[in-house]
Write an enzyme that holds these catalytic residues in place. Sequence first.
Site, short mmCIF file in Angstrom:
data_model
loop_
_atom_site.label_atom_id
_atom_site.label_comp_id
_atom_site.label_asym_id
_atom_site.label_seq_id
_atom_site.Cartn_x
_atom_site.Cartn_y
_atom_site.Cartn_z
N ASP A 32 5.27 -10.22 -16.20
CA ASP A 32 3.90 -9.67 -16.39
C ASP A 32 3.43 -10.24 -17.82
O ASP A 32 2.25 -10.43 -17.97
CB ASP A 32 3.98 -8.22 -16.34
CG ASP A 32 4.19 -7.73 -14.92
OD1 ASP A 32 4.16 -8.81 -14.08
OD2 ASP A 32 4.10 -6.60 -15.01
N TYR A 35 1.74 -13.68 -17.70
CA TYR A 35 0.40 -13.69 -17.12
C TYR A 35 -0.48 -12.84 -17.81
O TYR A 35 -1.44 -13.59 -18.05
CB TYR A 35 0.69 -12.69 -15.73
CG TYR A 35 -0.26 -12.64 -14.82
CD1 TYR A 35 -0.78 -13.37 -13.97
CD2 TYR A 35 -1.47 -11.67 -15.26
CE1 TYR A 35 -1.98 -13.32 -13.02
CE2 TYR A 35 -2.63 -11.39 -14.32
CZ TYR A 35 -2.85 -12.27 -13.29
OH TYR A 35 -4.13 -12.03 -12.54
N GLU A 173 -7.67 -6.62 7.74
CA GLU A 173 -7.79 -5.22 7.38
C GLU A 173 -7.47 -5.08 5.87
O GLU A 173 -6.57 -5.49 5.52
CB GLU A 173 -6.64 -4.68 8.54
CG GLU A 173 -6.92 -3.14 8.72
CD GLU A 173 -7.55 -2.91 9.91
OE1 GLU A 173 -8.30 -3.88 10.38
OE2 GLU A 173 -7.72 -1.78 10.38
N LYS A 314 -0.63 0.89 21.51
CA LYS A 314 -0.69 1.91 20.89
C LYS A 314 0.70 2.75 20.86
O LYS A 314 1.32 2.84 21.64
CB LYS A 314 -1.73 3.00 21.31
CG LYS A 314 -3.05 2.55 20.84
CD LYS A 314 -3.36 2.30 19.43
CE LYS A 314 -4.85 2.29 19.09
NZ LYS A 314 -5.58 3.58 19.16
N CYS A 411 12.78 43.10 6.25
CA CYS A 411 13.33 44.58 5.82
C CYS A 411 12.29 45.48 5.13
O CYS A 411 12.87 46.66 4.61
CB CYS A 411 14.39 44.10 4.86
SG CYS A 411 14.04 43.65 3.08
S1 IVH Z 1 -7.65 -8.50 16.45
C1 IVH Z 1 -11.15 -9.75 18.90
N1 IVH Z 1 -5.48 -7.82 14.90
O1 IVH Z 1 -8.22 -3.09 15.37
C2 IVH Z 1 -10.00 -9.14 18.18
N2 IVH Z 1 -7.31 -6.27 15.17
O2 IVH Z 1 -9.64 -2.01 17.74
C3 IVH Z 1 -10.23 -8.21 17.18
N3 IVH Z 1 -6.82 -4.11 13.58
O3 IVH Z 1 -11.59 -3.28 14.00
C4 IVH Z 1 -9.29 -7.57 16.34
N4 IVH Z 1 -4.75 -4.91 13.05
O4 IVH Z 1 -9.70 -3.49 12.35
C5 IVH Z 1 -6.93 -7.34 15.15
N5 IVH Z 1 -3.52 -7.44 13.79
C6 IVH Z 1 -4.62 -6.93 14.18
C7 IVH Z 1 -5.26 -5.72 13.93
C8 IVH Z 1 -6.48 -5.60 14.05
C9 IVH Z 1 -5.72 -4.03 13.04
C10 IVH Z 1 -8.01 -3.49 14.00
C11 IVH Z 1 -9.12 -4.11 13.66
C12 IVH Z 1 -10.14 -3.73 14.73
C13 IVH Z 1 -9.28 -2.90 15.54
C14 IVH Z 1 -9.52 -3.31 16.85
#
Ligand code: IVH
Length: 673
Positions: A32, A35, A173, A314, A411
Amino acid sequence: MISDAKRIDNLRSQIRKHDYSYYVLDDPSVPDAEYDRLMRELIKLETQSSQLITHDSPTQRVAGFPLDSFKQVNHVVPMLSLSNVFSLEELEAFDKRIKDRLNNDEKIDYNAEPKLDGLAVSLLYEDGLLVQAATRGDGNTGEDITENVRTIRSVPLKLDGKKIPKKLEVRGEVFISKKGFAYMNDYARKYDQKEFVNPRNAAAGSLRQLDAKLTAQRPLEIFCYGVGLVEDGGLAENHNDMLKQLKEWGLRVCPLVELVKGVQGCWDFYEKILQQRERLDYEIDGIVYKVNLKRYQDELGFVSRAPRWATAHKFPAEEEITTVNEIEFQVGRTGTITPVAKLEPIFVGGVTVSNATLHNMDEIGRKDVRCGDTVIIRRAGDVIPEVVKVVLERRHKGVRKIKLPKQCPECGSEIVRPKDEVVARCIAGFLCPAQRKGALKHYASRNAMDIEGLGDKLVDQLIEKQLVNDLSDLYRLDEEALSNLERMGKKSVQNLLQAIEKSKQANFAKFLFGLGIREVGEATALALVDYFDYDLNKIMAADEDVLQQVPDVGPIVAKRIVEYFSHPSNKRLIHSLCSEIGIHWVVPKSNANNSNGVLSGNTYALTGTLTSMTRDQAAQAIRAKGGKVVSSISKNTTALVAGETAGSKLQKAEKLAVPVLSEQEFVALVNVE
Ligand code: IVH
């Protein structure tokens, strides 16, 4: 002499490389301090020649002024969402649809990626420079959050490498790690600010600040997972290689991404990542499978705002919504009163949950949970389910705040809450049946006396039928008393009696732990046993000062120990357990009280390096002569043995006027017959 302009260029490219190693690869390339030196030099040069400052300089991440509002941004290529699958059948159906459409019988290559639980953003690079960043919004129109995204250190302001398209829109993301989230909430608590509910909310709140200076203080990160608009440039023909290209240009991609084959490959990946989920430092809520070949993706196309070539598998939800039917106050083994929310049973984190601890009254106050409330419940991994927050919009009129009961629900004795403590307690001690149950369960538990067959249900019966009123009564149980209890056949009775008998030959540390002295956990019990040479009388006689000589025993623990042993009923209990019933333990040879040793009654501390022996050997030599070794110095320490490069202990010894022995003097001492 190189010109300022050249040096500035050189510093920027060094800093960019270090940022890339640090924020993108998680693998710092320089300390660090180095840097910081580069950054300071760059700032200095740029201040001297402000005409040389460019927008992509690493010094220019934070904007000058807050915005009034966010501008709107049109997504030329819409930001879509994903379809979902929740089971193997649904995954198989997804795969079959793809094969049917492609008229393909072979296993499909999928790119499998964790589904990150943050916010989707779009990053637009022109000629390699970050020119715009936007939220997803409704998929067609988002908000311009360029100034905020520029503060995220894992987002490069400038791409580096070969064949970068003239226009490249990267999607990814933005999230906050679990560690970052914990840090933010520690900070919020310290300054009496509102805590964030989860990392996703914290990220959302941080990203939507009009003042980018605030965003800059938040630990936001990014993982990129795709592209939108691409002009004038060749991208790889499959998704996996395209992600590799993004990485090469300096963008951060989740390291867990993997190429897998067919449904089986997807399923295995899902299982593998689900196992790791708890241990990852960021939250994910599933897996995304994407057909790898770009050609196939194009052929498959989209259906109602989601691609046919990708789906999200999911994980079981870790948060769910349910209602609080009742709030119960449970009494622990040391009398602690713990409020517990009795819930309308709900499937969350893979199991059905009907209780959630509320910890203490402060917690109830903070979250303001009331009977009848709708609440969000969280159960992650094996963690005890907890109430995340109340959904206030769904609260009915007239529900009243929860108050600490005045009397123990078990109690009827008084409940007190000392001013500086967070927990309230029933003051009845062993007179309270709930505490008796807790104490007996603890005594019999695996890490304490390990009495096999003495489970929770049996303990409840023994206490309720008043067969056991204190721990020593356990050893007075006989066949007749036990065989009258539920589910106690002849064999179980005999086994239990044998297990109880066996426990008389105890391990001293486990016995001491089993007594359930407040603040005395397993490690403290071990330390006490060792320090006091397996002599219970010495522990009982020790005052708070002496107890604090024991490694890791501080003033509070010392106070609790003295409190426990000064209580007449505890004294009586110990007397009956050890003298009448005959609980005993073996004293290991090395700890045998060598009271004849020349060093008996003396305590020594060690510091620095000894030349003729290791510190362990020195400590052994002291113990062999009946002396004791302590880790920190007090006025009661007999002497400090100081080797070479002795540290702060030497100063402390001098301050407390504790004699200091040189190595020679020490060797002479332990060699005395
Ligand atoms: S692909 C056309 N890859 O999930 C493909 N999305 O329900 C669109 N997300 O709004 C997304 N991780 O924010 C993709 N590895 C990933 C992801 C990802 C999280 C989120 C993304 C999107 C939502 C889709």
